[in-house]
Structure formats: C-alpha cells, structure tokens
Enzyme design. Structure first.
Site, PDB file in Angstrom:
ATOM      1  N   TYR A 158     -77.699  95.955 -38.927  1.00 59.28           N
ATOM      2  CA  TYR A 158     -76.308  95.521 -39.052  1.00 59.28           C
ATOM      3  C   TYR A 158     -76.212  94.319 -39.987  1.00 59.28           C
ATOM      4  O   TYR A 158     -75.365  94.269 -40.880  1.00 59.28           O
ATOM      5  CB  TYR A 158     -75.778  95.174 -37.659  1.00 59.28           C
ATOM      6  CG  TYR A 158     -74.378  94.618 -37.621  1.00 59.28           C
ATOM      7  CD1 TYR A 158     -73.279  95.466 -37.528  1.00 59.28           C
ATOM      8  CD2 TYR A 158     -74.153  93.240 -37.652  1.00 59.28           C
ATOM      9  CE1 TYR A 158     -71.990  94.956 -37.470  1.00 59.28           C
ATOM     10  CE2 TYR A 158     -72.872  92.725 -37.601  1.00 59.28           C
ATOM     11  CZ  TYR A 158     -71.787  93.584 -37.506  1.00 59.28           C
ATOM     12  OH  TYR A 158     -70.517  93.061 -37.455  1.00 59.28           O
ATOM     13  N   ALA A 160     -78.375  93.389 -42.294  1.00 59.24           N
ATOM     14  CA  ALA A 160     -78.707  93.810 -43.661  1.00 59.24           C
ATOM     15  C   ALA A 160     -77.484  94.409 -44.347  1.00 59.24           C
ATOM     16  O   ALA A 160     -77.202  94.114 -45.517  1.00 59.24           O
ATOM     17  CB  ALA A 160     -79.848  94.824 -43.629  1.00 59.24           C
TER      18      ALA A 160
END
Length: 327
Positions: A158, A160
C-alpha cells in the site's frame, strides 16, 4: 487559475463509487445536478448508489469496472463519452488495502495492491487524457491520502503504491503544463471512517481498526466538489493530514519508528481473526455504505484532543533529538 463555476450538467466519472469515499462523492456531486458515471466491481452496490443519486435529481450510469485492468478503464472512458459526449471531471478513487508482515504475505497480494492503487490511477489518467486534450480542458482528481507521505507499517505494498502515486502525479503535472485548462488535483485526506479497512486483505490474524482520529468521508467528498469547482494542485483534508506530513518531513526516522511501534502494540493486543484476502482480488458483498462506523462523523472538534496530543509528542521528541545532538 480558471474555474468551473457551475457543475450542473457536467459529466463526472468516479471510480470506487460502490462504497466509502467514492459513494460519498457520488452523492455530493449528485446534489450539484451532475451526470455521474459510477465505476466499481460490485454491480449491485453501484445500482444502489445510482438510485440514491437519481433520487437527488442527478442522472447516473453504472459501468462495472476493474481499475487494475487498462482495457476495463478504456471501456469506462468510452462509455462515459458515448453517454454524454464529454468528460469534465475524472475522480481516481478506487483502492484496496492489505495488511501483514511483508515477507509473510504472498507477493501476489502485494502485486494486486499496487496494480489497483497505483496502476489503477495511471490506467484512469491514460484512458481520459486523450479526451481531455481533445476537449482542451478537464480535471483529474487523485485521492491519494496522507499515505503518500507517511509509511504504513505492515502495509508495505500500500505504501509503495501511495508513494508512487505522488511521484507519478507530480511528473504528470509537469508534463501537462502546456495544457493550461487540464488540471491534475491531488487530495491527501487523513484517516477516514469508511468500510475500506473492513474490506482489507488481512494477513495479520488480528482485527484491524483505523488509527484515531478518523474523519467523515463526506468531508472528503465535499472537498472533491470544491476542487472540481476551483482546481487546486494539492489539497489536505483534515488538520491531522498536514500534521503527519510535516511530522514525517521534520522527523522522518522518529515518525517511521513511532508508526511501527504503534502498529506492533496494537496487533499484540487486538482480537484474533481468520486470515483473508478481503477485496484485494474480487469484490465483497458486505460493508458497502459510505461510513465504516469507526469515527465521529460530523464532529471535527472531537479531533482536537488528538491533534493537541500529537503536537505535544512532536515538540517533546524534537526537543529530545535537539539536546541529544548538541549535548
């Protein structure tokens, strides 16, 4: 900066419109008399939203869409054009969450989170920008969240995606400077009281809850309408959003360690729950309302105690680091 002063009759595409912030946005734009193109994977929920929007006097079109698939997003854009012959505002909003130790969660889960949360927004922009350029104007709204600045431990995929979204959007804004009437508008809300965390892929084995304070998704929806009326490159929704952004900018190592500590402490005491992929790969048939029931919708003053506490913690931590460095 030019503005769309009157939204009635405008065509608004909203992804992730079946629940949470997307559903709230559909209702807010419906109050403005817009033509709404509602996109998500859950057709039954979309039809409910359509009926609600039509009861408010708006027209609505349901298009079942998987934002992680580029062809599905091209179909969405084409459906909107076929229906109203133009797209005025495109709201990239659909997202998924998966929580768990990075190395214990299957890579397929991480990949799908990134496909939905990052590539899904890119797919949306890629599908609508040719129409915006042909029209000579248009507004792309990206609901990024404060997760674009603050890491979410046990949500590495998430994070990233959200960090990637912020960089991608900045590059896109620079690229589009030769199109002065095409706006890319990023929203950074703090934690919202939506069903999203109920839908999350959960590989922690513990019941997940959002960290307080959580804000009413209607507040974000109202901000989307304001941005559609008067485009702004970056908008922070909720005082906590700005506080967390600046906290991480000034004390990145401290904030990162603090978020990890808070998450571990919570998971150690949380109630056990079976592992699940949630809605990461397919839609779910529960929790399709605007609110998740975690917060105090409509009572922003209730957040002040958290803001004050966070400020005190930040000042204390900053003072500690200062004295350690110069003692």
């Amino acid at each position: 900066m030019s503005k769309i002063n009157h939204l009635p009759g405008s065509t608004i595409v909203i992804t992730g419109a079946s629940s949470g912030a997307g559903r709230a946005a559909a209702l807010e734009f419906a109050k403005q008399g817009c033509n709404l193109v509602l996109a998500a994977r859950n057709e039954a929920a979309l039809n409910e939203v359509k009926a609600e929007c039509e009861s408010l006097g708006a027209q609505a079109l349901v298009v079942v869409t998987d934002t992680s698939e580029s062809r599905s997003m091209i179909n969405l854009a084409n459906a909107a054009i076929d229906w109203q012959d133009r797209i005025d505002v495109w709201v990239n909003n659909a997202g998924v969450l998966a929580a768990g130790d990075f190395d214990k969660m299957p890579m397929a889960v991480h990949e799908q989170v990134i496909k939905t949360n990052l590539l899904g927004y890119m797919n949306g922009a890629h599908a609508v920008l040719p129409f915006f350029k042909e029209q000579g104007r248009g507004i792309l709204i990206n609901n990024i969240s404060i997760g674009g600045f603050l890491p979410v431990p046990y949500g590495a995929g998430y994070t990233a995606a959200k960090f990637g979204l912020r960089g991608w959007s900045e590059a896109l804004k620079a690229e589009l400077t030769e199109f002065p009437e095409i706006y890319v508008c990023d929203l950074f809300p703090a934690f919202l009281d939506t069903p999203g965390i109920q839908h999350a892929g959960n590989h922690t084995g513990k019941l997940l809850k959002p960290a307080p304070p959580v804000y009413d998704p209607a507040r974000l929806a109202q901000t989307m309408v304001k941005v559609a009326q008067g485009p702004s490159a970056n908008t922070y929704v909720g005082s906590v959003s700005l506080l967390l952004k600046f906290g991480h900018a000034v004390f990145p190592e401290l904030m990162t360690k603090a978020t990890g500590f808070v998450m571990r402490r919570y998971l150690n005491s949380a109630d056990p729950i079976p592992l699940s992929d949630g809605n990461v790969f397919t839609t779910v048939d529960y929790g399709m309302s605007t609110h998740g029931g975690f917060g105090l919708p409509g009572a922003p003053k209730a957040h002040r105690k958290y803001i004050a506490g966070a400020l005190l913690v930040g000042i204390a931590a900053g003072s500690l680091l200062f004295f350690r460095r110069f003692k």
